[in-house]
Motif scaffolding. Structure first.
Motif, PDB file in Angstrom:
ATOM      1  N   PHE A  87      22.324  33.848 -30.291  1.00 27.22           N
ATOM      2  CA  PHE A  87      23.586  34.182 -29.640  1.00 27.22           C
ATOM      3  C   PHE A  87      23.352  34.220 -28.129  1.00 27.22           C
ATOM      4  N   PHE A 116      26.572  29.889 -28.783  1.00 26.16           N
ATOM      5  CA  PHE A 116      25.339  29.986 -29.548  1.00 26.16           C
ATOM      6  C   PHE A 116      24.464  28.765 -29.270  1.00 26.16           C
ATOM      7  N   ARG A 157      30.693  33.953 -34.438  1.00 21.91           N
ATOM      8  CA  ARG A 157      30.159  32.686 -34.934  1.00 21.91           C
ATOM      9  C   ARG A 157      31.189  31.936 -35.797  1.00 21.91           C
TER      10      ARG A 157
END
Length: 314
Positions: A75, A86, A32
């Motif tokens: 995710f 994402f 991320r």
């Protein structure tokens, strides 16, 4: 994936879902926070796209941050280069005019994106995955076991209730969609909400304790009183409206008289292969039409036009 499946809308999704790493918080957060991470942004169930004539569904982390704190985050998986993908869900009412100066943001519903071919097949598949998951989170904020608030875990792929310990998983609703065949004719119906003149394959939800084959026979019988015998699988399609799996089949009809269930259908009738070919091509003499190529019904009809009753050979 079979050739018939690969050409259907929402079916191509090249992401490695990394389901075995969803509980690895450090791994997910490293993806991320990486510069290569990209995010799909939804306002309620509507995707946001960037650009004018060129439509870009992916947002950088810095761009997504301008929308504030998302209500939900999922995710989706990793690209072949290892970068994370994402989906972020935001509440209705985003003020787009003040975001990312010089960038055009457009709200476009997913069905329109698919029909108009605004994104690549791969991105369409990822948008479908994202929409289904974000919709599930919106609809399942409370534990079905005890009624307490639940929270997301496993990178968005589970919800857990801290009050009773119940774990909840994303739901997928199986739907059979089938083309009844009598030699050189096939059985099509139309619902009242269809576009004027459009006919499609019959469809219905699979019930608990029921096989796909029995669901095909039951739905055709319930909606048209036509009995079917042999059932042959064709292909499937994830259908994110909100989260179904369409299971495409052909069925051998063994009687011909139609009695329409008017609570389900506005009309049903037999169509010749030549009529169906004209409907697909947009040249039907009466202006009748068929579903567009993003829908599995289109591909059922196309296969029948090209192969006739040989589609019933398993």
């Amino acid at each position: 994936m079979t050739t018939s499946s690969a050409s259907i809308g929402f079916n191509y999704n090249p992401l490695d879902r990394r389901s075995e790493r969803r509980d690895d918080h450090a791994f997910i957060e490293s993806l991320r926070s990486a510069p290569s991470a990209r995010f799909l942004v939804f306002e309620d169930d509507i995707p946001l796209l960037k650009g004018g004539s060129q439509h870009d569904a992916w947002f950088l982390a810095s761009e997504a941050a301008t929308f504030g704190q998302p209500l939900h985050s999922v995710f989706l998986g990793q690209e072949s280069d290892g970068s994370g993908r994402f989906a972020l869900g935001f509440k209705l009412g985003l003020e787009l005019a003040d975001l990312s100066p010089g960038t055009v943001h457009r709200r476009i519903d997913l069905r329109s994106i698919a029909m108009q071919g605004l994104v690549s097949p791969a991105v369409l598949g990822m948008l479908g995955e994202a929409k289904s998951m974000l919709d599930w989170h919106r609809r399942h904020s409370f534990c079905a076991n005890c009624g307490s608030m639940s929270r997301a875990t496993a990178a968005g792929w589970q919800r857990i209730c801290d009050a009773c310990g119940a774990r909840h998983f994303p739901r997928v609703d199986p739907v059979v969609i089938m083309l009844g065949i009598d030699g050189e004719r096939c059985l099509l119906g139309r619902q009242r909400q269809f576009a004027a003149g459009m006919y499609s394959a019959l469809a219905g939800f699979v019930e608990p304790g029921e096989t796909v084959e029995d669901a095909v026979r039951r739905e055709v019988l319930e909606e048209t009183r036509v009995k079917c015998a042999q059932v042959v699988y064709f292909a499937s399609q994830p259908w994110p409206f909100p989260s179904s799996l369409m299971i495409g089949c052909f069925a051998q009809a063994i009687d011909m008289e139609i009695v329409v269930d008017t609570t389900e259908l506005e009309d049903a009738r037999w169509f010749s292969r030549s009529e169906v070919a004209a409907m697909l091509a947009g040249t039907h003499a009466s202006g009748l039409s068929a579903p567009k190529p993003y829908a599995i019904a289109h591909h059922l009809l196309q296969a029948y036009v090209e192969q006739g009753s040989s589609v019933l050979r398993s």
